[in-house]
Design a protein around this motif. Structure first.
Motif, short mmCIF file in Angstrom:
data_model
loop_
_atom_site.label_atom_id
_atom_site.label_comp_id
_atom_site.label_asym_id
_atom_site.label_seq_id
_atom_site.Cartn_x
_atom_site.Cartn_y
_atom_site.Cartn_z
N ILE A 1 0.77 -1.24 0.02
CA ILE A 1 -0.04 0.02 0.02
C ILE A 1 0.83 1.26 -0.04
O ILE A 1 0.58 2.37 -0.58
N ASP A 2 2.00 1.23 0.62
CA ASP A 2 2.88 2.27 0.79
C ASP A 2 4.14 1.90 0.26
O ASP A 2 5.16 1.76 1.34
N ASP A 3 4.39 1.97 -0.89
CA ASP A 3 5.71 1.45 -1.70
C ASP A 3 6.87 2.44 -1.57
O ASP A 3 6.50 3.35 -2.63
N ARG A 4 7.98 2.72 -0.99
CA ARG A 4 8.64 3.71 -0.91
C ARG A 4 9.89 3.42 -1.56
O ARG A 4 10.89 4.24 -1.61
N ARG A 5 10.19 2.32 -2.54
CA ARG A 5 11.08 1.98 -3.16
C ARG A 5 11.09 3.25 -4.34
O ARG A 5 10.25 3.18 -5.13
N GLU A 6 12.63 3.69 -4.64
CA GLU A 6 12.73 4.65 -5.89
C GLU A 6 12.41 3.96 -7.19
O GLU A 6 12.20 4.67 -8.01
N ASP A 7 13.01 2.80 -7.52
CA ASP A 7 12.80 2.16 -8.60
C ASP A 7 11.27 1.97 -9.15
O ASP A 7 10.85 2.18 -10.14
N VAL A 8 10.49 1.55 -8.07
CA VAL A 8 9.07 1.37 -8.58
C VAL A 8 8.29 2.92 -8.73
O VAL A 8 7.61 3.11 -9.93
N PHE A 9 8.69 3.92 -8.22
CA PHE A 9 8.30 5.29 -8.42
C PHE A 9 8.96 5.75 -9.80
O PHE A 9 7.97 6.11 -10.51
N ALA A 10 9.93 5.44 -9.95
CA ALA A 10 10.64 5.97 -11.39
C ALA A 10 9.86 4.85 -12.32
O ALA A 10 9.50 5.52 -13.62
N ALA A 11 9.72 3.62 -12.08
CA ALA A 11 8.96 2.88 -13.20
C ALA A 11 7.54 3.40 -13.58
O ALA A 11 7.17 3.39 -14.53
N ALA A 12 6.95 3.73 -12.29
CA ALA A 12 5.52 4.22 -12.58
C ALA A 12 5.37 5.42 -13.41
O ALA A 12 4.38 5.37 -14.42
N LEU A 13 6.62 6.46 -13.31
CA LEU A 13 6.39 7.59 -14.10
C LEU A 13 6.80 7.28 -15.41
O LEU A 13 6.14 7.88 -16.31
N ALA A 14 7.91 6.28 -15.86
CA ALA A 14 8.19 6.01 -16.99
C ALA A 14 6.95 5.19 -17.77
O ALA A 14 6.80 5.63 -18.98
N TRP A 15 6.30 4.50 -17.17
CA TRP A 15 5.19 3.65 -17.56
C TRP A 15 4.15 4.63 -18.09
O TRP A 15 3.70 4.76 -19.12
N LYS A 16 3.76 5.63 -17.26
CA LYS A 16 2.95 6.61 -17.43
C LYS A 16 3.32 7.33 -18.88
O LYS A 16 2.36 7.73 -19.67
N SER A 17 4.49 7.90 -18.78
CA SER A 17 5.01 8.84 -19.89
C SER A 17 4.76 8.03 -21.16
O SER A 17 4.32 8.73 -22.20
N ALA A 18 5.20 6.76 -20.96
CA ALA A 18 5.05 5.93 -22.35
C ALA A 18 3.75 5.68 -22.74
O ALA A 18 3.16 5.60 -23.96
N GLN A 19 2.51 5.57 -21.80
CA GLN A 19 1.20 5.40 -22.04
C GLN A 19 0.66 6.71 -22.69
O GLN A 19 -0.14 6.58 -23.77
N TYR A 20 1.26 7.85 -22.34
CA TYR A 20 0.64 9.29 -22.92
C TYR A 20 1.13 9.31 -24.29
O TYR A 20 0.27 9.48 -25.17
N ARG A 21 2.34 8.80 -24.63
CA ARG A 21 2.89 9.02 -25.84
C ARG A 21 2.01 8.02 -26.62
O ARG A 21 1.79 8.40 -27.95
N ARG A 22 1.93 6.65 -26.37
CA ARG A 22 1.29 5.78 -27.11
C ARG A 22 -0.02 6.12 -27.44
O ARG A 22 -0.81 5.72 -28.53
#
Length: 360
Positions: free
Chosen positions: A180-201
């Protein structure tokens, strides 16, 4: 305008301790201002990310009666706090306040204020509204089980499908893990990268291609009354879905969900949302705000809606131009021309969204 009304424009950091206490008192007054969008934490985070954040401090007889946070733009054109990321906005004031928006804008020197998600229950915006929408709410006030039972009675087929997906998730090879409260930096970075890719797609403007949006999210990680909440779902040890949202004491705002299409068979996005909803009552959250939109999952999961208004308020020529443009857009959308009738509205909204993202 009453001679007793006065308005001061301030930067967020210049609000006095007494003014901040008045803000907190207004937001503690009821459900309407319980969203994280109306917290001082969101104001402070936005102010740290953008230089154009201002607050109109409204007084009558020397006493603070309300606040209007906004982004001060070119030639007196202002937008609500959060810009295109601000799904909900409004006056920070006592419920039922009789503050007139046009009086506040005139006294504060704002020529044009364009709003798109103003609280429909605030009378200040109604005279200036040109369109109405609704924001969906998952009502968890009686707990998750009571919520799920109530929605299943209304949407039995949808909830049968959701339960079937849950069984697939439970039987997935390697199992699953929800945080529920995931503070791992790699998860935060992956979420934003996936969202950016979704926006572009999907041909939508990438909200994270401008620096201030990322800065806003990072700043929210350090606030108290409005906190960034990253939740994740892993299947077989691999990240399958993530959600980047923000929460206040009683409300979670459903903001940036994203998932890996590799796991689409188990519906990881909806599975994650239901896991979040199951956990939230134990964290003190009574509502999840899904925001506006006619997405099917919002209709299935939303307990009810609260009204949102869009329109323009202000004075002089800029207001007249904007209202004329919006009237043209609405007329065009009513014509029996199929998808073509929506082109003017899409163009106007895209221009305004782009301007909001690049105004900082």
């Amino acid at each position: 305008m009453s001679a007793m009304l006065s308005v001061d424009e301030k930067q967020a950091g210049d609000l006095t301790a007494a003014e901040r206490e008045a803000w907190r008192a207004f937001t503690a007054g009821g459900r309407d201002l319980a969203s994280p969008y109306f917290t001082l934490g969101f104001l402070d985070a936005a102010a740290s990310a953008r230089r154009d954040v201002r607050v109109l401090v409204i007084r009558r007889g020397g006493s603070v009666t309300g606040f209007l946070p906004l982004h001060a733009g070119f030639m007196g054109h202002a937008r609500p706090l959060g810009g295109p990321l601000g799904d909900h906005h409004g006056l920070i004031a006592e419920p039922g306040s009789d503050i007139a928006l046009s009086d506040v804008l005139k006294a504060g020197g704002v020529g044009l204020f364009s709003f798109f998600g103003a609280l429909g229950g605030q009378g200040a915006f109604a005279p200036h509204a040109l369109a109405r929408d609704g924001s969906w709410v998952m009502d968890l006030s009686e707990g998750f089980e009571a919520y799920a039972d109530a929605r299943a009675a209304v949407e039995p087929k949808a909830f049968r499908n959701l339960r079937a997906r849950r069984r697939k998730l439970e039987s997935a090879e390697g199992g699953f893990e929800f945080r529920i409260d995931d503070r791992r930096e790699d998860v935060f970075a992956a979420a934003l990268a996936w969202k950016s890719a979704q926006y572009r797609r999907t041909g939508v403007f990438d909200a994270f291609s401008v620096r201030w949006t990322r800065d806003l999210l990072k700043a929210l990680r350090h606030q108290d009354d409005c906190r960034l909440l990253v939740s994740s779902l892993e299947i077989g040890g691999k990240l399958a879905a993530a959600h980047v949202g923000m929460r206040s004491a009683q409300v979670l705002h459903y903001w940036f969900p994203v998932y890996d299409p590799e796991f689409s068979a188990v519906g990881p996005g909806l599975s994650l949302l239901l896991e979040i909803a199951s956990a939230m009552p134990g964290e003190g959250v009574r509502e999840i705000h899904l925001g506006p939109g006619d997405f099917m999952f919002k209709q299935h999961l939303g307990s009810w809606q609260f009204a949102l208004l869009s329109g323009f308020a202000g004075q002089g020529a800029p207001l007249a131009v904007q209202r004329a443009a919006r009237a043209l857009e609405l007329r065009a959308e009513r014509l029996p021309l199929g998808p073509v009738s929506r082109l003017p509205g899409k163009a106007f909204r895209r221009i305004d969204v782009m301007a909001g993202f690049h105004a900082a």
